[in-house]
Enzyme design. Structure first.
Site, PDB file in Angstrom:
ATOM      1  CG  LEU A  81      -1.760   1.226   1.479  1.00 45.84           C
ATOM      2  CD1 LEU A  81      -2.805   1.408   0.388  1.00 45.84           C
ATOM      3  CD2 LEU A  81      -2.433   1.143   2.844  1.00 45.84           C
ATOM      4  CB  SER A  93       1.677   3.158  17.448  1.00 48.00           C
ATOM      5  OG  SER A  93       2.926   2.826  18.012  1.00 48.00           O
ATOM      6  NE  ARG A 183      -0.591  -2.088  -5.410  1.00 46.48           N
ATOM      7  CZ  ARG A 183       0.475  -2.839  -5.377  1.00 46.48           C
ATOM      8  NH1 ARG A 183       0.430  -4.063  -5.895  1.00 46.48           N
ATOM      9  NH2 ARG A 183       1.600  -2.396  -4.858  1.00 46.48           N
TER      10      ARG A 183
END
Length: 264
Positions: A81, A93, A183
């Site tokens: 991505l 995170s 994609r």
């Protein structure tokens, strides 16, 4: 136990975008001599958007921005991505210290999860382990590291690529059309293709005029630019670029020759 998910079941939400379209305003501003206030007050024009898309002059599309929330995808797809640099990413995170509260979530193909293979353990013993076994062993090792006081930012080095990632993604309409072209193609890896098609369906509903012709390259161009690398399922059904050029030459519709430009 591990929190197990399988590819193809990722969730995508459109957080912002669509509704009022700014591409027509941006395009009108470039060509119009009217005052800025008059341009801004002009009613929306589908025809201008259609002309922009047909002409290939896509700079005006960069003033329509779309924001997505995604979860249930693996770090494999995250790596693919972020190769699209004309985008903004805010990824949850994996470094923050959560005192062991972080979920050990993995996303992988069911076939890989269930496949068993013989392995030799460090002490010389033989065993048969599945992909699911490997993920569970890693989870146990990770939890033991937390209990021993190791920081999560160090332990995560041994997490598998199957680890789930969650993110907010921002792309303008121009970047999205380019991204869908690559994609949504059948040559794309199946998990990121799943993500791309879910994003495209949301975009079509939110801004149908902008994304009416969006999709893989063959949809946008009318031919497949992959040529010899064309997906096997498309061979004989979708014309390649080389086949399209050969057809044009056969009908005498050649591209402009270089010397014709040099006369200017």
């Amino acid at each position: 136990m591990i929190d197990e998910k399988f590819t193809g079941n990722g969730k995508v939400l459109l957080l912002a975008g669509g509704g009022k379209i700014y591409t027509d305003l941006a395009a009108r501003f470039v060509r119009s001599e009217r005052a800025l206030e008059d341009i801004a007050a002009s009613p929306y024009s589908r025809r201008i958007v259609e002309n922009i898309l047909a002409s290939g002059h896509r700079a005006a599309l960069e003033f329509d921005f779309f924001l997505f929330g995604i979860e249930g995808y693996s770090r494999v797809t995250e790596t693919q991505l972020v190769r699209k640099r004309l985008a903004s990413y805010l990824i949850k995170s994996g470094r923050a210290e959560l005192n062991g509260k972080r979920r050990f979530s993995v996303v992988y193909p069911r076939e890989a999860a269930e496949f068993q293979a013989p392995v030799t353990l460090p002490d010389g013993r033989e065993a048969r382990l599945s992909g699911r076994d490997l993920a569970e062993l890693t989870r146990q090792w990770y939890d033991a590291g937390l209990s021993a006081g190791l920081p999560e930012e160090d332990l995560r080095y041994l997490k598998p690529q199957a680890t789930e990632f969650k993110a907010i993604i921002g792309m303008n309409a121009h970047a999205l059309l380019d991204w869908f072209a690559i994609r949504c193609c059948r040559n794309a890896q199946h998990e990121i293709r799943d993500l791309a098609w879910k994003m495209l369906r949301l975009c079509r509903r939110a801004a149908p005029d902008l994304f009416a012709g969006a999709g893989p390259n063959c949809v946008q161009l009318g031919y497949c630019p992959e040529n010899a690398l064309q997906n096997a399922r498309c061979k004989g059904r979708i014309m390649t670029k080389d086949e399209a050029l050969a057809l044009l030459r056969e009908h005498g519709r050649h591209s402009p020759r270089r010397e014709e430009f040099e006369k200017e």
